[in-house]
Scaffold this active site. Structure first.
Site, PDB file in Angstrom:
ATOM      1  N   HIS A  72       0.852  -1.185   0.000  1.00 50.00           N
ATOM      2  CA  HIS A  72       0.000   0.000   0.000  1.00 50.00           C
ATOM      3  C   HIS A  72       0.886   1.233   0.000  1.00 50.00           C
ATOM      4  CE1 HIS A  72      -3.203   2.802   1.148  1.00 50.00           C
ATOM      5  NE2 HIS A  72      -4.006   1.875   0.686  1.00 50.00           N
ATOM      6  N   ASP A 108      -8.003  -5.089  -0.904  1.00 48.29           N
ATOM      7  CA  ASP A 108      -8.411  -5.900  -2.071  1.00 48.29           C
ATOM      8  C   ASP A 108      -8.104  -7.378  -1.919  1.00 48.29           C
ATOM      9  OD1 ASP A 108      -7.350  -3.063  -3.831  1.00 48.29           O
ATOM     10  OD2 ASP A 108      -9.416  -3.776  -3.708  1.00 48.29           O
TER      11      ASP A 108
HETATM   12  C1  SDX Z   1      -5.864   0.306  -3.296  1.00 49.58           C
HETATM   13  O1  SDX Z   1      -4.128   4.697  -1.977  1.00 49.58           O
HETATM   14  C2  SDX Z   1      -5.128   4.067  -1.509  1.00 49.58           C
HETATM   15  O2  SDX Z   1      -5.616   4.352  -0.438  1.00 49.58           O
HETATM   16  C3  SDX Z   1      -5.668   2.969  -2.373  1.00 49.58           C
HETATM   17  C4  SDX Z   1      -6.732   2.095  -1.750  1.00 49.58           C
HETATM   18  C5  SDX Z   1      -8.025   2.848  -1.561  1.00 49.58           C
HETATM   19  O3  SDX Z   1      -8.808   2.457  -0.673  1.00 49.58           O
HETATM   20  O4  SDX Z   1      -8.301   3.776  -2.364  1.00 49.58           O
HETATM   21  O5  SDX Z   1      -6.279   1.600  -0.507  1.00 49.58           O
HETATM   22  C6  SDX Z   1      -7.068   0.905  -2.651  1.00 49.58           C
HETATM   23  O6  SDX Z   1      -5.527   0.703  -4.385  1.00 49.58           O
HETATM   24  C7  SDX Z   1      -5.079  -0.732  -2.546  1.00 49.58           C
HETATM   25  C8  SDX Z   1      -3.816  -1.203  -3.351  1.00 49.58           C
HETATM   26  C9  SDX Z   1      -4.282  -2.258  -4.359  1.00 49.58           C
HETATM   27  N1  SDX Z   1      -3.185  -2.599  -5.259  1.00 49.58           N
HETATM   28  C10 SDX Z   1      -2.592  -3.818  -5.192  1.00 49.58           C
HETATM   29  O7  SDX Z   1      -2.844  -4.672  -4.344  1.00 49.58           O
HETATM   30  C11 SDX Z   1      -1.566  -4.061  -6.281  1.00 49.58           C
HETATM   31  C12 SDX Z   1      -0.326  -4.735  -5.671  1.00 49.58           C
HETATM   32  N2  SDX Z   1       0.325  -3.731  -4.824  1.00 49.58           N
HETATM   33  C13 SDX Z   1       1.390  -3.005  -5.411  1.00 49.58           C
HETATM   34  O8  SDX Z   1       1.393  -2.812  -6.771  1.00 49.58           O
HETATM   35  C14 SDX Z   1       1.887  -1.851  -4.560  1.00 49.58           C
HETATM   36  O9  SDX Z   1       2.013  -2.276  -3.282  1.00 49.58           O
HETATM   37  C15 SDX Z   1       1.095  -0.565  -4.567  1.00 49.58           C
HETATM   38  C16 SDX Z   1       0.765  -0.107  -5.949  1.00 49.58           C
HETATM   39  C17 SDX Z   1      -0.169  -0.696  -3.801  1.00 49.58           C
HETATM   40  C18 SDX Z   1       1.974   0.467  -3.925  1.00 49.58           C
HETATM   41  O10 SDX Z   1       3.049   0.644  -4.830  1.00 49.58           O
HETATM   42  P1  SDX Z   1       4.372   1.337  -4.421  1.00 49.58           P
HETATM   43  O11 SDX Z   1       4.072   2.564  -3.622  1.00 49.58           O
HETATM   44  O12 SDX Z   1       5.261   1.471  -5.612  1.00 49.58           O
HETATM   45  O13 SDX Z   1       4.987   0.268  -3.439  1.00 49.58           O
HETATM   46  P2  SDX Z   1       6.129   0.605  -2.541  1.00 49.58           P
HETATM   47  O14 SDX Z   1       6.825   1.893  -2.860  1.00 49.58           O
HETATM   48  O15 SDX Z   1       5.602   0.461  -1.157  1.00 49.58           O
HETATM   49  O16 SDX Z   1       7.171  -0.570  -2.930  1.00 49.58           O
HETATM   50  C19 SDX Z   1       8.263  -0.775  -2.090  1.00 49.58           C
HETATM   51  C20 SDX Z   1       8.888  -2.073  -2.520  1.00 49.58           C
HETATM   52  C21 SDX Z   1       9.303  -2.109  -3.992  1.00 49.58           C
HETATM   53  O17 SDX Z   1      10.392  -3.011  -4.049  1.00 49.58           O
HETATM   54  P3  SDX Z   1      11.918  -2.371  -4.009  1.00 49.58           P
HETATM   55  O18 SDX Z   1      12.038  -1.460  -5.199  1.00 49.58           O
HETATM   56  O19 SDX Z   1      12.035  -1.641  -2.672  1.00 49.58           O
HETATM   57  O20 SDX Z   1      12.831  -3.593  -4.086  1.00 49.58           O
HETATM   58  O21 SDX Z   1       7.934  -3.157  -2.375  1.00 49.58           O
HETATM   59  C22 SDX Z   1       7.754  -3.788  -3.623  1.00 49.58           C
HETATM   60  C23 SDX Z   1       8.139  -2.787  -4.670  1.00 49.58           C
HETATM   61  O22 SDX Z   1       8.534  -3.468  -5.861  1.00 49.58           O
HETATM   62  N3  SDX Z   1       6.326  -4.132  -3.709  1.00 49.58           N
HETATM   63  C24 SDX Z   1       5.866  -5.338  -4.019  1.00 49.58           C
HETATM   64  C25 SDX Z   1       4.474  -5.243  -3.915  1.00 49.58           C
HETATM   65  N4  SDX Z   1       4.142  -4.001  -3.545  1.00 49.58           N
HETATM   66  C26 SDX Z   1       5.301  -3.311  -3.428  1.00 49.58           C
HETATM   67  N5  SDX Z   1       6.499  -6.486  -4.373  1.00 49.58           N
HETATM   68  C27 SDX Z   1       5.691  -7.560  -4.626  1.00 49.58           C
HETATM   69  N6  SDX Z   1       4.335  -7.542  -4.543  1.00 49.58           N
HETATM   70  C28 SDX Z   1       3.711  -6.404  -4.184  1.00 49.58           C
HETATM   71  N7  SDX Z   1       2.365  -6.374  -4.120  1.00 49.58           N
END
Ligand code: SDX
Length: 392
Positions: free
Chosen positions: A271, A328
């Site tokens: 998130h 989700d």
């Molecule tokens: C919603 O904003 C809101 O409030 C949204 C929401 C709402 O109610 O409106 O809460 C609803 O959109 C929830 C999120 C739903 N999306 C997903 O579940 C998709 C999977 N999640 C990811 O794509 C990701 O976690 C995000 C998009 C939610 C956040 O993306 P970020 O901000 O780019 O993630 P981050 O900066 O925290 O990542 C840090 C690290 C990265 O790795 P490094 O570069 O540090 O090595 O964590 C990794 C990312 O690659 N990472 C994941 C991951 N999420 C982050 N690796 C594997 N699987 C994942 N799901």
């Protein structure tokens, strides 16, 4: 390059805003709507009460709630010509694209929704969209199923009527199922608002040009569709079904999620703000057990989800990055148990988020916020002279 932009103090930073609607603490996993905890609202309130709370700032008393519902019922008809627009879509059209288009098309039949400036006009536009949007959601589902459209029954509760419009079978009487209605009501509450997420920021910035409520909502629906945002609930189910088809091999998908050369992410995890458990995920996980138990449904997908969650919470890659299940991760399991098709999951998210989008749009307009105009850090070419094509 850090993504943290410090703007010249003289320039109004319109990248974020002041808001009195939703508070969340990502470190502590706290979520409150107008000061009330999400746990209490999910347990004790109805979705219609929460919609009133988010939009107008206070929980309604009985008289206010009855009038709110009465005003909505009076506007629940959708112009017959809207059916021609719905019929123009192929059955294969994704419901989120249909819903965003129908919401925009609604403007043509409700021109009063465009130039709203007085609170009275805003109230009228808000009532109309709260009344008509669920009809569009139901019509989108029925079109997919090849069912005749249903016009609802104003003697039913707000969420019960939505369920009836979505699921009443042709040539059969509608039978309410209390467990299903309560589960749907709770899910809609849990999705109702979440401060300045991607789609809400979209609604606010489109609304800041005074483009009108329905146009702003249509833009928000498109933003929510993305698999990194609301589209994740559909992607989670598709991921869990792929794992099930793979013999439940969660380790393979965990490895893929950690492999930087693999674009696969563990959908429903991580998130932008929560670096602790998403409080909504905890409530939905408990509700999934209850609803499937009450309905007598054994869904292996729920067990796979629990196994995946357990593994991720013990895995260093996820622990280090503070990646927890988000709203989700479990919601699709309940939607599936309620008979909602996978590609309609994000439509259900939009239905839940509607009051939050409305509340945020209304707050932005009542605060007379300036037109949204985020700034940038320019990293392109320096000044250079033009070279005619024959010399390039
Ligand atoms: C919603 O904003 C809101 O409030 C949204 C929401 C709402 O109610 O409106 O809460 C609803 O959109 C929830 C999120 C739903 N999306 C997903 O579940 C998709 C999977 N999640 C990811 O794509 C990701 O976690 C995000 C998009 C939610 C956040 O993306 P970020 O901000 O780019 O993630 P981050 O900066 O925290 O990542 C840090 C690290 C990265 O790795 P490094 O570069 O540090 O090595 O964590 C990794 C990312 O690659 N990472 C994941 C991951 N999420 C982050 N690796 C594997 N699987 C994942 N799901």
């Amino acid at each position: 390059k850090t993504g943290i932009v410090t703007l010249d103090p003289g320039y109004k930073n319109t990248g974020s805003c002041e808001s009195a609607i939703t508070f969340l603490d990502g470190e502590k996993g706290i979520l409150r709507y107008r000061g009330y905890s999400i746990e209490e609202l999910a347990e004790h309130a109805s979705f219609l009460e929460v919609a009133f709370l988010l939009i107008f700032g206070e929980l309604p008393n009985k008289e206010q709630l009855d009038k709110f519902h009465k005003d909505i019922k009076a506007e629940s008809h959708v112009d017959e010509d809207m059916k021609k627009i719905l019929d123009s879509f192929p059955k294969s059209a994704h419901p989120m694209g249909v819903l965003s288009s129908l919401t925009s098309a609604l403007i043509a039949f409700n021109p009063m929704s465009v130039n709203v400036s007085s609170e009275k006009d805003m109230y009228h536009a808000i009532i109309r969209i709260l009344a008509k949007f669920p009809v569009l959601v139901a019509w989108t589902l029925r079109k997919k199923k090849g069912f005749p459209l249903d016009y609802g029954d104003n003697s039913l509760g707000y969420v019960e009527n939505i369920h009836k419009m979505m699921f009443k079978k042709p040539n059969e009487d509608y039978k309410t199922n209390k467990i299903v209605i309560e589960a749907l009501d709770k899910l809609l509450i849990l999705h109702a608002d979440h401060e300045q997420n991607c789609s809400t920021s979209t609604v606010r910035i489109v609304g800041s040009s005074h483009a009108g409520l329905f146009a702003s909502l249509s833009a928000g629906i498109s933003a929510l569709w993305g698999p990194l945002h609301g589209g994740a609930n559909q992607a989670v189910l598709e991921m869990l079904e792929a794992i099930e088809a793979d013999g439940g091999d969660t380790k393979k998908y965990m490895a893929k999620a950690k492999d930087k050369d693999d674009p696969f992410r563990l959908m429903g995890f991580g998130h932008r703000v929560y670096k602790n458990f998403d409080p909504r995920a905890k409530i939905i996980k408990k509700a999934a057990d209850e609803v499937l138990g009450d309905l007598g449904i054994e869904d292996p997908i729920l067990e796979i989800a629990k196994g995946l969650e357990k593994e991720a919470l013990e895995d260093q890659y996820f622990v280090e990055r503070k990646l927890y299940p988000n709203v989700d991760f479990y919601s699709g399991i309940i939607y599936r148990a309620l008979g909602i098709p996978t590609d309609m999951f994000t439509v259900m998210f939009a239905l839940g988020r509607l009051p939050g989008w409305i509340a945020q749009w209304r707050e932005m307009r009542l605060n007379n916020e300036p037109i949204g105009r985020p700034r940038q850090i320019y990293v392109g070419a320096k000044k250079r002279a033009f070279v005619p094509v024959e010399k390039r």
